[in-house]
Scaffold this motif. Structure first.
Motif, PDB file in Angstrom:
ATOM      1  N   TYR A   1      15.386  11.488  19.688  1.00 14.69           N
ATOM      2  CA  TYR A   1      15.994  12.814  18.464  1.00 14.69           C
ATOM      3  C   TYR A   1      17.110  10.855  18.164  1.00 14.69           C
ATOM      4  O   TYR A   1      16.813   9.750  19.356  1.00 14.69           O
ATOM      5  CB  TYR A   1      17.257  12.546  19.538  1.00 14.69           C
ATOM      6  N   PRO A   2      17.260  11.197  16.849  1.00 15.41           N
ATOM      7  CA  PRO A   2      17.998  12.195  16.371  1.00 15.41           C
ATOM      8  C   PRO A   2      16.071  12.247  15.659  1.00 15.41           C
ATOM      9  O   PRO A   2      15.172  11.238  15.314  1.00 15.41           O
ATOM     10  CB  PRO A   2      18.936  11.649  15.393  1.00 15.41           C
ATOM     11  N   LEU A   3      16.659  13.734  15.604  1.00 14.08           N
ATOM     12  CA  LEU A   3      14.253  13.818  14.634  1.00 14.08           C
ATOM     13  C   LEU A   3      15.178  14.090  13.793  1.00 14.08           C
ATOM     14  O   LEU A   3      15.389  16.075  13.633  1.00 14.08           O
ATOM     15  CB  LEU A   3      13.910  14.755  15.833  1.00 14.08           C
ATOM     16  N   VAL A   4      14.473  13.579  12.361  1.00  9.42           N
ATOM     17  CA  VAL A   4      14.204  14.557  10.862  1.00  9.42           C
ATOM     18  C   VAL A   4      13.302  15.277  11.099  1.00  9.42           C
ATOM     19  O   VAL A   4      12.227  14.903  10.923  1.00  9.42           O
ATOM     20  CB  VAL A   4      14.694  13.627  10.228  1.00  9.42           C
ATOM     21  N   PRO A   5      12.208  16.459  11.030  1.00  6.14           N
ATOM     22  CA  PRO A   5      11.148  17.290  10.999  1.00  6.14           C
ATOM     23  C   PRO A   5      10.913  17.561   9.082  1.00  6.14           C
ATOM     24  O   PRO A   5      11.102  16.767   8.871  1.00  6.14           O
ATOM     25  CB  PRO A   5      11.888  19.078  11.700  1.00  6.14           C
ATOM     26  N   GLY A   6       9.537  18.252   9.553  1.00  8.86           N
ATOM     27  CA  GLY A   6       9.906  17.965   8.131  1.00  8.86           C
ATOM     28  C   GLY A   6       8.033  17.247   7.891  1.00  8.86           C
ATOM     29  O   GLY A   6       7.679  16.606   7.705  1.00  8.86           O
ATOM     30  N   HIS A   7       7.083  18.110   7.302  1.00 11.65           N
ATOM     31  CA  HIS A   7       5.573  17.803   7.509  1.00 11.65           C
ATOM     32  C   HIS A   7       4.424  18.664   6.152  1.00 11.65           C
ATOM     33  O   HIS A   7       3.804  18.411   6.255  1.00 11.65           O
ATOM     34  CB  HIS A   7       4.832  17.832   8.859  1.00 11.65           C
ATOM     35  N   GLU A   8       5.644  19.179   5.302  1.00 12.34           N
ATOM     36  CA  GLU A   8       4.839  20.319   4.649  1.00 12.34           C
ATOM     37  C   GLU A   8       5.365  19.008   3.202  1.00 12.34           C
ATOM     38  O   GLU A   8       6.277  20.339   2.724  1.00 12.34           O
ATOM     39  CB  GLU A   8       5.091  21.373   4.966  1.00 12.34           C
ATOM     40  N   VAL A   9       5.651  17.847   2.689  1.00  9.68           N
ATOM     41  CA  VAL A   9       5.843  17.534   1.990  1.00  9.68           C
ATOM     42  C   VAL A   9       6.161  17.049   0.198  1.00  9.68           C
ATOM     43  O   VAL A   9       4.468  16.607   0.188  1.00  9.68           O
ATOM     44  CB  VAL A   9       6.635  15.655   2.692  1.00  9.68           C
ATOM     45  N   VAL A  10       6.322  17.956  -0.282  1.00 12.09           N
ATOM     46  CA  VAL A  10       6.081  17.343  -2.016  1.00 12.09           C
ATOM     47  C   VAL A  10       7.067  16.551  -2.243  1.00 12.09           C
ATOM     48  O   VAL A  10       8.414  17.106  -2.297  1.00 12.09           O
ATOM     49  CB  VAL A  10       6.059  18.941  -2.635  1.00 12.09           C
ATOM     50  N   GLY A  11       7.075  15.715  -3.140  1.00 15.39           N
ATOM     51  CA  GLY A  11       7.499  14.879  -4.109  1.00 15.39           C
ATOM     52  C   GLY A  11       7.376  14.481  -5.248  1.00 15.39           C
ATOM     53  O   GLY A  11       6.061  14.686  -5.587  1.00 15.39           O
ATOM     54  N   GLU A  12       7.962  13.728  -5.878  1.00 17.38           N
ATOM     55  CA  GLU A  12       7.683  12.611  -7.085  1.00 17.38           C
ATOM     56  C   GLU A  12       8.113  11.560  -6.834  1.00 17.38           C
ATOM     57  O   GLU A  12       9.067  11.028  -6.649  1.00 17.38           O
ATOM     58  CB  GLU A  12       8.691  13.420  -7.848  1.00 17.38           C
ATOM     59  N   VAL A  13       6.743  10.068  -6.821  1.00 19.80           N
ATOM     60  CA  VAL A  13       6.639   9.384  -7.142  1.00 19.80           C
ATOM     61  C   VAL A  13       7.925   8.182  -8.156  1.00 19.80           C
ATOM     62  O   VAL A  13       8.495   8.691  -9.498  1.00 19.80           O
ATOM     63  CB  VAL A  13       5.278   8.353  -7.259  1.00 19.80           C
ATOM     64  N   VAL A  14       8.476   7.429  -7.400  1.00 20.64           N
ATOM     65  CA  VAL A  14       9.172   6.505  -7.897  1.00 20.64           C
ATOM     66  C   VAL A  14       9.430   5.467  -7.844  1.00 20.64           C
ATOM     67  O   VAL A  14       9.683   4.428  -8.684  1.00 20.64           O
ATOM     68  CB  VAL A  14      10.360   7.668  -6.870  1.00 20.64           C
ATOM     69  N   GLU A  15       8.435   4.879  -6.867  1.00 18.38           N
ATOM     70  CA  GLU A  15       7.688   3.202  -7.517  1.00 18.38           C
ATOM     71  C   GLU A  15       6.440   3.572  -6.198  1.00 18.38           C
ATOM     72  O   GLU A  15       6.263   3.810  -5.164  1.00 18.38           O
ATOM     73  CB  GLU A  15       9.313   3.197  -6.412  1.00 18.38           C
ATOM     74  N   LEU A  16       5.683   2.353  -6.679  1.00 12.62           N
ATOM     75  CA  LEU A  16       4.435   2.288  -6.368  1.00 12.62           C
ATOM     76  C   LEU A  16       4.627   0.683  -5.766  1.00 12.62           C
ATOM     77  O   LEU A  16       4.784  -0.239  -6.315  1.00 12.62           O
ATOM     78  CB  LEU A  16       3.428   2.143  -7.109  1.00 12.62           C
ATOM     79  N   GLY A  17       3.557   0.391  -4.404  1.00 16.13           N
ATOM     80  CA  GLY A  17       3.143  -0.803  -4.295  1.00 16.13           C
ATOM     81  C   GLY A  17       2.704  -1.335  -4.346  1.00 16.13           C
ATOM     82  O   GLY A  17       1.496  -0.595  -5.380  1.00 16.13           O
ATOM     83  N   SER A  18       2.284  -3.002  -4.708  1.00 16.07           N
ATOM     84  CA  SER A  18       1.624  -3.725  -5.783  1.00 16.07           C
ATOM     85  C   SER A  18      -0.029  -3.164  -5.307  1.00 16.07           C
ATOM     86  O   SER A  18      -0.390  -3.776  -6.866  1.00 16.07           O
ATOM     87  CB  SER A  18       2.034  -4.856  -5.684  1.00 16.07           C
ATOM     88  N   GLU A  19      -0.304  -2.818  -3.867  1.00 16.66           N
ATOM     89  CA  GLU A  19      -1.873  -1.813  -4.248  1.00 16.66           C
ATOM     90  C   GLU A  19      -2.594  -1.247  -4.664  1.00 16.66           C
ATOM     91  O   GLU A  19      -2.942  -0.806  -4.655  1.00 16.66           O
ATOM     92  CB  GLU A  19      -2.463  -2.999  -2.925  1.00 16.66           C
TER      93      GLU A  19
ATOM     94  N   GLU B   1       1.287  -1.202   0.273  1.00 15.95           N
ATOM     95  CA  GLU B   1      -0.129   0.130   0.337  1.00 15.95           C
ATOM     96  C   GLU B   1       1.271   1.135  -0.112  1.00 15.95           C
ATOM     97  O   GLU B   1       0.269   2.900   0.354  1.00 15.95           O
ATOM     98  CB  GLU B   1      -0.938   0.330   1.104  1.00 15.95           C
ATOM     99  N   ASP B   2       2.086   0.949   0.185  1.00 10.42           N
ATOM    100  CA  ASP B   2       3.281   2.039  -0.084  1.00 10.42           C
ATOM    101  C   ASP B   2       3.255   3.148  -1.006  1.00 10.42           C
ATOM    102  O   ASP B   2       3.188   2.349  -2.336  1.00 10.42           O
ATOM    103  CB  ASP B   2       4.287   1.451   0.425  1.00 10.42           C
ATOM    104  N   VAL B   3       3.538   4.465  -0.912  1.00 16.52           N
ATOM    105  CA  VAL B   3       4.137   5.150  -2.112  1.00 16.52           C
ATOM    106  C   VAL B   3       5.601   5.859  -1.875  1.00 16.52           C
ATOM    107  O   VAL B   3       5.443   6.126  -0.851  1.00 16.52           O
ATOM    108  CB  VAL B   3       2.850   6.366  -2.578  1.00 16.52           C
ATOM    109  N   VAL B   4       6.702   5.410  -2.580  1.00 17.85           N
ATOM    110  CA  VAL B   4       7.796   6.103  -2.551  1.00 17.85           C
ATOM    111  C   VAL B   4       8.239   6.877  -3.271  1.00 17.85           C
ATOM    112  O   VAL B   4       7.569   6.937  -4.305  1.00 17.85           O
ATOM    113  CB  VAL B   4       8.455   4.616  -3.140  1.00 17.85           C
ATOM    114  N   PHE B   5       8.304   8.303  -2.618  1.00 19.48           N
ATOM    115  CA  PHE B   5       8.736   9.377  -3.157  1.00 19.48           C
ATOM    116  C   PHE B   5      10.096   9.761  -3.270  1.00 19.48           C
ATOM    117  O   PHE B   5      10.219   9.858  -1.582  1.00 19.48           O
ATOM    118  CB  PHE B   5       6.938  10.569  -3.402  1.00 19.48           C
ATOM    119  N   LYS B   6      10.286  10.738  -4.366  1.00 19.53           N
ATOM    120  CA  LYS B   6      11.670  11.930  -3.744  1.00 19.53           C
ATOM    121  C   LYS B   6      11.633  13.386  -3.306  1.00 19.53           C
ATOM    122  O   LYS B   6       9.677  13.650  -3.538  1.00 19.53           O
ATOM    123  CB  LYS B   6      12.422  11.801  -5.407  1.00 19.53           C
ATOM    124  N   VAL B   7      12.104  14.071  -2.323  1.00 20.50           N
ATOM    125  CA  VAL B   7      11.472  14.872  -1.899  1.00 20.50           C
ATOM    126  C   VAL B   7      11.863  16.135  -2.757  1.00 20.50           C
ATOM    127  O   VAL B   7      13.365  16.145  -2.629  1.00 20.50           O
ATOM    128  CB  VAL B   7      11.882  14.821  -0.296  1.00 20.50           C
TER     129      VAL B   7
END
Length: 352
Positions: A59-77, A31-37
């Motif tokens: 910690y360590p904490l990688v912030p950022g929750h207004e994320v736009v990306g380009e899809v590079v891979e899709l799960g089978s569903e 069910e996952d979408v993989v995307f380049k940020v």
């Protein structure tokens, strides 16, 4: 599938300073979408989380929750997206899917939401946000960016925009002319002005000084400007507003603003203050006024604000910066020295 190693920028302690950090993404599921940020907005909540001021930080904490990306891979569903689509992710990447909130399409109020960063997946792994090169997110928590909306323009809508839109949606299409107050003219506030104006409301910006008067009236198209420290102005404006969208992410005196509301007016809190706010119950009782809160927006509303923005031809006022400027940008954000939202050009930055 093989786990991917990615580079992000992380805070290591409560100083909140960010620096390069290497970590692995969870395995991609059906069910996952993989995307380049591509881009990621910067939010006051990031600063609070990085400094461990709210919601105990891991910690360590990688912030950022207004994320736009380009899809590079899709799960089978996954059927709703294709490789190379521009997509967005906001504040949450999971929920239980079973509770009343989830079944009512207001999953942001689920007691078991998974935050985009500083959250925990069901397998116990920590979530990391969009200040990174790549993300993997369940398709239910991914939205489509309209083709005519530039990705850097879309980023602030995924948290700040939907945070303003979700509570204002109740007034959309109102048959009577509404007088709106927008308290605070930062990232959420400037979008609130644009949304309320696009809904046809008469908009008054409320600020503690006169500094932003020209910006509010001339740049953003507000109808009026009110200085909250000017007692005479505040008295003249008493009982004039149908609602106030309170976007201030700091401690401030609610009793100063409640008299501005008409009978049955609403003060809607969307700014996260790190300490309690105070008011007098008399101010509510004598006028049947209401203080309410609103947390981000649903996935449905997140898609709606993107479509609304594109349809109305609105423009987010952003300053695009590279990742090596991020700590300086947070310093400036704290001083309110940004008009009105920093957006990180993640794909165009050297993250190493």
């Amino acid at each position: 599938m093989e786990r991917r190693r990615v580079i992000g920028w992380a805070a290591r302690d409560s100083s909140g300073l960010l620096s390069p950090y290497s970590f692995t993404l969870r395995e991609t599921g059906p069910e996952d979408v993989v995307f380049k940020v591509l881009y990621c907005g910067m939010d006051h909540t990031d600063l609070h989380q990085m400094r461990n001021e709210i919601h105990m930080t891991n910690y360590p904490l990688v912030p950022g929750h207004e994320v736009v990306g380009e899809v590079v891979e899709l799960g089978s569903e996954v059927r709703k997206f294709r490789v190379k689509d521009n997509v967005g992710v906001g504040c949450i990447v999971g929920s239980c899917g079973e509770c009343l909130s989830c079944k009512s399409n207001i999953e942001q109020y689920c007691n078991n939401i998974i935050l985009t960063y500083n959250g925990t997946y069901k397998d116990g792994r920590s979530t990391q946000g969009g200040f990174s090169s790549l993300m993997v997110v369940d398709q239910k928590f991914v939205v489509r960016i309209p083709e005519k909306l530039a990705p850097e323009q879309a980023a602030p809508l995924l948290c700040a925009g939907v945070t303003a839109y979700s509570p204002l949606k109740q007034f959309k299409g109102s048959k009577k002319a509404l007088n709106a107050g927008i308290l605070g003219l930062g990232g959420v506030g400037h979008l609130g002005v644009l949304i309320a104006k696009a809904m046809g409301h008469h908009v008054t910006v409320i600020s503690s000084s006169d500094k932003k008067r020209v910006e509010a009236l001339e740049h953003l198209g507000a109808d009026a400007f009110l200085v909250s420290t000017n007692a005479a102005e505040m008295e003249r404006a008493a009982n004039s507003l149908d609602y106030i969208l309170d976007t201030v992410p700091a401690v401030h005196p609610l009793q100063s603003y409640l008299p501005l509301l008409k009978v049955e007016g609403q003060l809607i809190l969307v700014g996260v203050a790190p300490q309690p706010l105070h008011f007098s119950s008399v101010d509510l009782i004598l006028g049947k006024k209401m203080i309410s809160g609103s947390f981000i927006g649903s996935m449905e509303e997140t898609q709606e604000i993107l479509e609304f923005w594109a349809e109305k031809g609105l423009t987010s006022m952003v300053e695009v910066v590279k990742m090596n400027y991020v700590n300086k940008a947070f310093e400036r954000m704290e001083r309110n020295d940004v008009r009105y939202r920093f957006v990180l050009d993640v794909a165009g930055s050297n993250l190493e």
